[in-house]
Design a protein around this motif. Structure first.
Motif, PDB file in Angstrom:
ATOM      1  N   MET A   1       0.845  -1.193   0.000  1.00 33.95           N
ATOM      2  CA  MET A   1       0.000   0.000   0.000  1.00 33.95           C
ATOM      3  C   MET A   1       0.883   1.247   0.000  1.00 33.95           C
ATOM      4  SD  MET A   1      -3.122   0.881   2.537  1.00 33.95           S
ATOM      5  CE  MET A   1      -2.801   2.218   3.642  1.00 33.95           C
ATOM      6  N   ALA A   2       0.546   2.220  -0.795  1.00 34.09           N
ATOM      7  CA  ALA A   2       1.307   3.460  -0.854  1.00 34.09           C
ATOM      8  C   ALA A   2       1.176   4.223   0.460  1.00 34.09           C
ATOM      9  CB  ALA A   2       0.798   4.318  -2.014  1.00 34.09           C
ATOM     10  N   MET A   3       2.186   5.030   0.761  1.00 34.68           N
ATOM     11  CA  MET A   3       2.134   5.850   1.970  1.00 34.68           C
ATOM     12  C   MET A   3       0.992   6.844   1.890  1.00 34.68           C
ATOM     13  SD  MET A   3       5.988   6.846   3.144  1.00 34.68           S
ATOM     14  CE  MET A   3       5.387   8.305   3.946  1.00 34.68           C
ATOM     15  N   GLY A   4       0.513   7.229   3.055  1.00 35.29           N
ATOM     16  CA  GLY A   4      -0.544   8.219   3.103  1.00 35.29           C
ATOM     17  C   GLY A   4      -0.033   9.601   2.734  1.00 35.29           C
ATOM     18  N   LEU A   5      -0.945  10.458   2.361  1.00 36.78           N
ATOM     19  CA  LEU A   5      -0.610  11.832   1.988  1.00 36.78           C
ATOM     20  C   LEU A   5      -0.205  12.634   3.212  1.00 36.78           C
ATOM     21  CD1 LEU A   5      -3.580  12.557  -0.452  1.00 36.78           C
ATOM     22  CD2 LEU A   5      -1.281  11.724  -1.014  1.00 36.78           C
ATOM     23  N   ASP A   6       0.737  13.547   3.029  1.00 37.23           N
ATOM     24  CA  ASP A   6       1.102  14.420   4.147  1.00 37.23           C
ATOM     25  C   ASP A   6       0.272  15.708   4.071  1.00 37.23           C
ATOM     26  OD1 ASP A   6       2.320  16.185   2.304  1.00 37.23           O
ATOM     27  OD2 ASP A   6       4.342  15.509   2.775  1.00 37.23           O
ATOM     28  N   ALA A   7       0.413  16.533   5.104  1.00 39.30           N
ATOM     29  CA  ALA A   7      -0.425  17.724   5.225  1.00 39.30           C
ATOM     30  C   ALA A   7      -0.241  18.690   4.055  1.00 39.30           C
ATOM     31  CB  ALA A   7      -0.135  18.426   6.550  1.00 39.30           C
ATOM     32  N   ARG A   8       0.986  18.899   3.608  1.00 38.38           N
ATOM     33  CA  ARG A   8       1.225  19.838   2.500  1.00 38.38           C
ATOM     34  C   ARG A   8       0.585  19.336   1.214  1.00 38.38           C
ATOM     35  NH1 ARG A   8       1.494  23.833   5.453  1.00 38.38           N
ATOM     36  NH2 ARG A   8       3.317  23.980   6.754  1.00 38.38           N
ATOM     37  N   CYS A   9       0.656  18.043   0.991  1.00 43.31           N
ATOM     38  CA  CYS A   9       0.001  17.466  -0.185  1.00 43.31           C
ATOM     39  C   CYS A   9      -1.512  17.658  -0.092  1.00 43.31           C
ATOM     40  CB  CYS A   9       0.367  15.995  -0.311  1.00 43.31           C
ATOM     41  SG  CYS A   9      -0.320  15.232  -1.790  1.00 43.31           S
ATOM     42  N   ILE A  10      -2.070  17.456   1.097  1.00 40.31           N
ATOM     43  CA  ILE A  10      -3.513  17.634   1.308  1.00 40.31           C
ATOM     44  C   ILE A  10      -3.901  19.085   1.027  1.00 40.31           C
ATOM     45  CG2 ILE A  10      -5.344  17.606   3.060  1.00 40.31           C
ATOM     46  CD1 ILE A  10      -3.816  15.124   4.251  1.00 40.31           C
ATOM     47  N   GLU A  11      -3.059  20.037   1.445  1.00 40.37           N
ATOM     48  CA  GLU A  11      -3.320  21.448   1.131  1.00 40.37           C
ATOM     49  C   GLU A  11      -3.395  21.658  -0.376  1.00 40.37           C
ATOM     50  OE1 GLU A  11      -0.749  24.429   2.826  1.00 40.37           O
ATOM     51  OE2 GLU A  11      -0.802  23.456   4.791  1.00 40.37           O
ATOM     52  N   GLY A  12      -2.471  21.053  -1.093  1.00 40.39           N
ATOM     53  CA  GLY A  12      -2.466  21.192  -2.552  1.00 40.39           C
ATOM     54  C   GLY A  12      -3.701  20.575  -3.183  1.00 40.39           C
ATOM     55  N   VAL A  13      -4.094  19.404  -2.697  1.00 44.19           N
ATOM     56  CA  VAL A  13      -5.302  18.747  -3.205  1.00 44.19           C
ATOM     57  C   VAL A  13      -6.509  19.651  -2.974  1.00 44.19           C
ATOM     58  CG1 VAL A  13      -6.883  16.804  -2.824  1.00 44.19           C
ATOM     59  CG2 VAL A  13      -4.406  16.402  -2.969  1.00 44.19           C
ATOM     60  N   PHE A  14      -6.614  20.207  -1.768  1.00 44.86           N
ATOM     61  CA  PHE A  14      -7.733  21.092  -1.454  1.00 44.86           C
ATOM     62  C   PHE A  14      -7.729  22.308  -2.377  1.00 44.86           C
ATOM     63  CE2 PHE A  14      -9.905  24.536   0.627  1.00 44.86           C
ATOM     64  CZ  PHE A  14     -11.058  23.934   1.111  1.00 44.86           C
ATOM     65  N   SER A  15      -6.563  22.893  -2.553  1.00 44.21           N
ATOM     66  CA  SER A  15      -6.458  24.087  -3.396  1.00 44.21           C
ATOM     67  C   SER A  15      -6.906  23.807  -4.826  1.00 44.21           C
ATOM     68  CB  SER A  15      -5.015  24.598  -3.381  1.00 44.21           C
ATOM     69  OG  SER A  15      -4.906  25.752  -4.172  1.00 44.21           O
ATOM     70  N   ARG A  16      -6.437  22.711  -5.381  1.00 42.90           N
ATOM     71  CA  ARG A  16      -6.822  22.381  -6.760  1.00 42.90           C
ATOM     72  C   ARG A  16      -8.322  22.091  -6.866  1.00 42.90           C
ATOM     73  NH1 ARG A  16      -1.901  20.062  -6.088  1.00 42.90           N
ATOM     74  NH2 ARG A  16      -2.693  17.960  -5.674  1.00 42.90           N
TER      75      ARG A  16
END
Length: 166
Positions: A1-16
Motif C-alpha cells: 500500500m502506498a504511503m498516506g498523503l502528508d499535510a502539505r500534499c492535502i493542502e495542494g489537493v484542497f487548493s486544486r
C-alpha cells in the motif's frame, strides 16, 4: 500500500479542488484549528493544527458540513470549548462531531491515513456509556454516507485525495 498523503500534499489537493470555485484555502501551522470567512480582499481560510494531516482532513470535513450561510461566520458561527470540557460540554461536543468525523473517516481512507475517532478532550474521564453512544452515532453517520453517498464537496475532495495517491 502506498504511503498516506502528508499535510502539505492535502493542502495542494484542497487548493486544486476548491480554491477557484469557493475562494477558500487550507492553511497549516496553527496552534488551534479555526475557520475564517473571506474578506473583501482575502479568501476564506481553514486553519489546521501544525502539520498534522489528520487535523487538515478533520477541518476540511467541518467545512464540507457547513452550508453557505455558516461559511460566512468565523468558526462557522459555532461554539467551541477546547480541551478541559466537563461531561455536559463533552456530550454537546459529541453531538456536533459525529457527522464531520464520519466524513473525516472517508477522507482518511482516500488519503491512506488511519482513522480513529477523536474525543478532543484529554482532561476528562469520559464515561463508557457516553463514549459508546458517540461511537454508535459515528457508525450510523458512516453507514448513511455509505448508503446514500457523500455530499458534493466531500465527494469531490475524497476523489481528489484518491487521485493524488494514485
Amino acid at each position: 500500500m502506498a504511503m498516506g498523503l502528508d499535510a502539505r500534499c492535502i493542502e495542494g489537493v484542497f487548493s486544486r479542488a476548491f480554491a477557484a470555485e469557493f475562494n477558500t484555502r487550507l492553511v497549516g501551522g496553527a496552534d488551534e484549528p479555526l475557520y475564517q470567512p473571506p474578506t473583501s480582499g482575502a479568501p476564506a481560510e481553514i486553519y489546521y493544527c501544525r502539520d498534522y494531516a489528520r487535523s487538515a482532513l478533520h477541518e476540511v470535513a467541518h467545512w464540507c458540513v457547513a452550508g453557505s450561510r455558516r461559511r460566512r461566520f468565523s468558526d462557522y458561527g459555532y461554539w467551541y470549548t477546547a480541551d478541559g470540557r466537563d461531561t455536559q460540554q463533552q456530550a454537546a461536543f459529541f453531538c456536533v462531531e459525529a457527522k464531520p468525523q464520519a466524513l473525516e473517516s472517508f477522507f482518511c481512507a482516500a488519503a491512506g491515513i488511519a482513522f480513529a475517532p477523536s474525543l478532543d478532550n484529554l482532561s476528562l474521564e469520559i464515561p463508557a456509556a457516553m463514549l459508546e453512544q458517540f461511537q454508535n452515532q459515528l457508525r450510523r453517520e458512516q453507514a448513511r454516507f455509505n448508503n446514500h453517498g457523500l455530499p458534493f464537496r466531500a465527494a469531490r475532495f475524497a476523489q481528489a485525495l484518491r487521485k493524488a495517491r494514485a
